[in-house]
Design an enzyme around this catalytic site. Structure first.
Site, PDB file in Angstrom:
ATOM      1  N   HIS A 145     -87.612  60.405 -59.323  1.00 50.16           N
ATOM      2  CA  HIS A 145     -87.835  61.847 -59.436  1.00 50.16           C
ATOM      3  C   HIS A 145     -88.279  62.448 -58.102  1.00 50.16           C
ATOM      4  O   HIS A 145     -88.972  63.475 -58.069  1.00 50.16           O
ATOM      5  CB  HIS A 145     -88.843  62.175 -60.540  1.00 50.16           C
ATOM      6  CG  HIS A 145     -88.554  61.476 -61.828  1.00 50.16           C
ATOM      7  ND1 HIS A 145     -87.393  61.682 -62.542  1.00 50.16           N
ATOM      8  CD2 HIS A 145     -89.263  60.538 -62.521  1.00 50.16           C
ATOM      9  CE1 HIS A 145     -87.411  60.929 -63.625  1.00 50.16           C
ATOM     10  NE2 HIS A 145     -88.519  60.226 -63.624  1.00 50.16           N
ATOM     11  N   ASP A 200     -83.135  58.327 -63.996  1.00 45.90           N
ATOM     12  CA  ASP A 200     -84.500  58.545 -64.482  1.00 45.90           C
ATOM     13  C   ASP A 200     -85.439  57.700 -63.633  1.00 45.90           C
ATOM     14  O   ASP A 200     -86.397  57.121 -64.141  1.00 45.90           O
ATOM     15  CB  ASP A 200     -84.596  58.160 -65.963  1.00 45.90           C
ATOM     16  CG  ASP A 200     -85.935  58.536 -66.574  1.00 45.90           C
ATOM     17  OD1 ASP A 200     -86.602  59.439 -66.036  1.00 45.90           O
ATOM     18  OD2 ASP A 200     -86.334  57.915 -67.580  1.00 45.90           O
TER      19      ASP A 200
END
Length: 259
Positions: free
Chosen positions: A117, A114
Site C-alpha cells: 500500500h 494487497d
C-alpha cells in the site's frame, strides 16, 4: 484482503478497512470474477499475510491455479495443490518474473495487489506485471489506495481540500464582464469575454501523495488517446493500454485492453 473476516472494522495487513469499502471489494469481485469463477484461471495475489484470502480464493475459484506473494512465509495450509506461496517483495522484478514463469507462463488472468500500500512499490509491480505478465483482457485489482491520505504511511499525508470557488482574478473579470460599461461597448465586451475564457483557472491541485498519486497516474493512462491526439496532444498517437478502469472506495479495477 482477508475476505473471511466480516467484522465492521478489520485489519488487512495492518490496514483498517471499513464496512463500506469492504462491500465494494465483494461487489467488484463478484461482478468481474463471478462470471469466470469456474474457469481455469491463473491467479496472483500480492500481499497474503496469513493466507486467509488465498484459502477463500481456493474455495471460490475451484479450477484456478492460485499464487501468492508476501514478504514473510505464508503459514496457511490448503485443501489442494492448486495454491503456492512465494516469499519476496512486490517490487522485486526477478521474483515477479520467476513466479510468472513457474505459475503462469502464458500470463495471469487476475492479479490483486494487497501488498505494501505504498505508491512507489505498488507502481513498480503494477507496470511490470501489467505489461509483461497480465493477459490481454485480464483484470488487475488494487486494494486500499486510500492509504495515501494517512500520515502514518511513509508516502502519505493528510488531505485538506480547497473549497470550489472562483479565484480573485476570475471574480474581477466576471464583475467587469457584467458591468454596464463593458456590456455597452462591444470591443470591451469581446476583450473581457476572451480574458474570461483564456485566463480561467487551469490547474486543480488535488491530493497526489502515495497510493492516491499512483491512482491518478493510472487515470492518465485512461486519457492516452487525448494525450496523443494528432491535433491537440503530443507524441505518437496511441490507444490506452486499459480497456477500462473503475475507481471505488478503497478499490481500483483495471481491465487490460485486448490488443
Amino acid at each position: 484482503m482477508r475476505v473471511s473476516d466480516t467484522a465492521a472494522m478489520k485489519s488487512v495487513d495492518e490496514v483498517p478497512i471499513d464496512k463500506m469499502a469492504l462491500r465494494h471489494y465483494f461487489e467488484n469481485y463478484e461482478t468481474y470474477l463471478g462470471p469466470i469463477r469456474t474457469a481455469p484461471l491463473r491467479f496472483l495475489e500480492l500481499g497474503v499475510a496469513r493466507g486467509d484470502s488465498l484459502k477463500y480464493w481456493e474455495s471460490w475459484l475451484p479450477n484456478a491455479q492460485i499464487t501468492g506473494l508476501d514478504i514473510n512465509p505464508c503459514p496457511a495450509r490448503f485443501e489442494s495443490d492448486r495454491v503456492r506461496c512465494y516469499v519476496g517483495e512486490q517490487q522485486d522484478k526477478a521474483v515477479l518474473d520467476r513466479m510468472a514463469a513457474e505459475r503462469a507462463p502464458q500470463g495471469f488472468d487476475v492479479i490483486i495487489d494487497d501488498a505494501s500500500h505504498v505508491g512507489q512499490l505498488s507502481r513498480l509491480s503494477f507496470w511490470h506485471l501489467f505489461q509483461n505478465h497480465l493477459k490481454p483482457g485480464g483484470y488487475y485489482f488494487i486494494e486500499d489506495w486510500g492509504t495515501g491520505y494517512w500520515r502514518q504511511y511513509p508516502d502519505g499525508k493528510s488531505y485538506r481540500p480547497q473549497p470550489p470557488a472562483l479565484s480573485p482574478h476570475e471574480k474581477l473579470l466576471d464583475r467587469l464582464h457584467r458591468s454596464g460599461l463593458v456590456q455597452a461597448v462591444y470591443p470591451l465586451r469581446k476583450l473581457t469575454g476572451w480574458m474570461r475564457w483564456n485566463l480561467v483557472r487551469r490547474r486543480f491541485h488535488g491530493h497526489d501523495r502515495g497510493m492516491v498519486g499512483f491512482v491518478k497516474e493510472l487515470i492518465d493512462e485512461c486519457g492516452a488517446e487525448d494525450m496523443t491526439h494528432p491535433d491537440f496532444g503530443v507524441g505518437a498517437p496511441r490507444a490506452s493500454r486499459f480497456d477500462w478502469m473503475r475507481v471505488s472506495l478503497g478499490h481500483v479495477v483495471i481491465r487490460k485492453a485486448a490488443g
